[in-house]
Design a protein around this motif. Structure first.
Motif, PDB file in Angstrom:
ATOM      1  N   VAL A 107       0.833  -1.201   0.000  1.00 26.27           N
ATOM      2  CA  VAL A 107       0.000   0.000   0.000  1.00 26.27           C
ATOM      3  C   VAL A 107       0.866   1.249   0.000  1.00 26.27           C
ATOM      4  CG1 VAL A 107      -1.616   1.346   1.411  1.00 26.27           C
ATOM      5  CG2 VAL A 107      -2.023  -1.065   0.998  1.00 26.27           C
ATOM      6  N   SER A 108       1.927   1.239   0.815  1.00 24.46           N
ATOM      7  CA  SER A 108       2.797   2.417   0.830  1.00 24.46           C
ATOM      8  C   SER A 108       3.530   2.574  -0.497  1.00 24.46           C
ATOM      9  CB  SER A 108       3.785   2.339   1.986  1.00 24.46           C
ATOM     10  OG  SER A 108       4.633   1.217   1.832  1.00 24.46           O
ATOM     11  N   GLY A 109       3.875   1.468  -1.153  1.00 29.97           N
ATOM     12  CA  GLY A 109       4.504   1.557  -2.475  1.00 29.97           C
ATOM     13  C   GLY A 109       3.550   2.115  -3.518  1.00 29.97           C
ATOM     14  N   ALA A 110       2.291   1.677  -3.480  1.00 29.89           N
ATOM     15  CA  ALA A 110       1.306   2.191  -4.433  1.00 29.89           C
ATOM     16  C   ALA A 110       1.040   3.669  -4.188  1.00 29.89           C
ATOM     17  CB  ALA A 110       0.006   1.396  -4.324  1.00 29.89           C
ATOM     18  N   ALA A 111       0.937   4.067  -2.926  1.00 35.19           N
ATOM     19  CA  ALA A 111       0.717   5.478  -2.610  1.00 35.19           C
ATOM     20  C   ALA A 111       1.933   6.315  -3.002  1.00 35.19           C
ATOM     21  CB  ALA A 111       0.416   5.650  -1.120  1.00 35.19           C
ATOM     22  N   ALA A 113       4.096   5.600  -5.450  1.00 43.10           N
ATOM     23  CA  ALA A 113       4.115   5.702  -6.909  1.00 43.10           C
ATOM     24  C   ALA A 113       3.087   6.713  -7.398  1.00 43.10           C
ATOM     25  CB  ALA A 113       3.845   4.334  -7.526  1.00 43.10           C
ATOM     26  N   GLU A 114       1.920   6.739  -6.762  1.00 38.43           N
ATOM     27  CA  GLU A 114       0.897   7.709  -7.136  1.00 38.43           C
ATOM     28  C   GLU A 114       1.359   9.127  -6.839  1.00 38.43           C
ATOM     29  OE1 GLU A 114      -3.624   8.791  -5.785  1.00 38.43           O
ATOM     30  OE2 GLU A 114      -3.024   6.695  -5.814  1.00 38.43           O
ATOM     31  N   GLY A 115       2.033   9.297  -5.702  1.00 37.22           N
ATOM     32  CA  GLY A 115       2.525  10.622  -5.344  1.00 37.22           C
ATOM     33  C   GLY A 115       3.641  11.109  -6.251  1.00 37.22           C
ATOM     34  N   THR A 117       4.342   9.975  -9.509  1.00 39.97           N
ATOM     35  CA  THR A 117       3.943  10.110 -10.909  1.00 39.97           C
ATOM     36  C   THR A 117       2.773  11.041 -11.111  1.00 39.97           C
ATOM     37  OG1 THR A 117       2.471   8.192 -10.787  1.00 39.97           O
ATOM     38  CG2 THR A 117       4.764   7.790 -11.426  1.00 39.97           C
ATOM     39  N   GLY A 118       1.919  11.186 -10.108  1.00 42.92           N
ATOM     40  CA  GLY A 118       0.742  12.039 -10.248  1.00 42.92           C
ATOM     41  C   GLY A 118      -0.425  11.299 -10.881  1.00 42.92           C
ATOM     42  N   VAL A 119      -0.251  10.040 -11.241  1.00 38.97           N
ATOM     43  CA  VAL A 119      -1.326   9.231 -11.824  1.00 38.97           C
ATOM     44  C   VAL A 119      -2.085   8.575 -10.684  1.00 38.97           C
ATOM     45  CG1 VAL A 119      -1.878   7.279 -13.333  1.00 38.97           C
ATOM     46  CG2 VAL A 119       0.045   8.784 -13.873  1.00 38.97           C
ATOM     47  N   ASN A 120      -3.387   8.831 -10.578  1.00 41.49           N
ATOM     48  CA  ASN A 120      -4.140   8.246  -9.488  1.00 41.49           C
ATOM     49  C   ASN A 120      -4.817   6.955  -9.921  1.00 41.49           C
ATOM     50  OD1 ASN A 120      -6.352   9.029 -10.940  1.00 41.49           O
ATOM     51  ND2 ASN A 120      -6.941  10.675  -9.564  1.00 41.49           N
ATOM     52  N   TRP A 121      -5.300   6.213  -8.971  1.00 43.14           N
ATOM     53  CA  TRP A 121      -5.890   4.900  -9.218  1.00 43.14           C
ATOM     54  C   TRP A 121      -7.381   4.999  -9.484  1.00 43.14           C
ATOM     55  CZ3 TRP A 121      -3.128   0.243  -9.012  1.00 43.14           C
ATOM     56  CH2 TRP A 121      -1.792   0.381  -8.680  1.00 43.14           C
ATOM     57  N   GLY A 122      -7.922   6.182  -9.415  1.00 39.05           N
ATOM     58  CA  GLY A 122      -9.361   6.335  -9.565  1.00 39.05           C
ATOM     59  C   GLY A 122      -9.757   6.595 -10.906  1.00 39.05           C
TER      60      GLY A 122
END
Length: 122
Positions: A107-111, A113-115, A117-122
């Motif tokens: 979860v921390s890795g996914a968060a 990566a989102e932070g 790259t700026g690409v969100n999972w939604g």
């Protein structure tokens, strides 16, 4: 008047307000701690008609004898009886901790990566 005198008066006022705010929470603390250290009489049933203070994973089910409620989050879920052997139960506890740690890392890795790259999972 000096600037220091005015500042100390402001600090004193802020401290007085803070102490008043903290004092207003004292009755809540007193009410919450009223039952601390006391046994509360309660009759809770698990659906089978027997009195129990233990929550089970399914209402009305009886927990297995090897799950006595001494472990954290023990709700008596072992429908296949895999934890009857104490060595197996200890191994399953360790595996659960390892899996939970990997999940937190994921979860921390996914968060992260989102932070980055700026690409969100939604």
């Amino acid at each position: 008047q000096h600037v220091c005198d005015n500042t100390s008066a402001q600090v004193a006022l802020v401290l007085k307000i803070a102490m008043t705010a903290l004092a207003s929470y004292a009755p809540i603390t007193a009410r919450a701690s009223f039952f601390s250290g006391r046994k509360i009489a309660s009759r809770v049933t698990n659906g089978t008609g027997t009195v129990s203070m233990r929550a089970t994973w399914m209402p009305g089910s009886a927990p297995p004898s090897h799950l006595d409620g001494s472990m954290p989050c023990d709700y008596g879920f072992d429908p296949l009886g895999l934890g009857k052997e104490p060595a197996n139960l200890a191994r399953f506890q360790e595996a659960e901790l390892i899996h939970a740690r990997w999940a937190m890392l994921g979860v921390s890795g996914a968060a992260g990566a989102e932070g980055i790259t700026g690409v969100n999972w939604g």
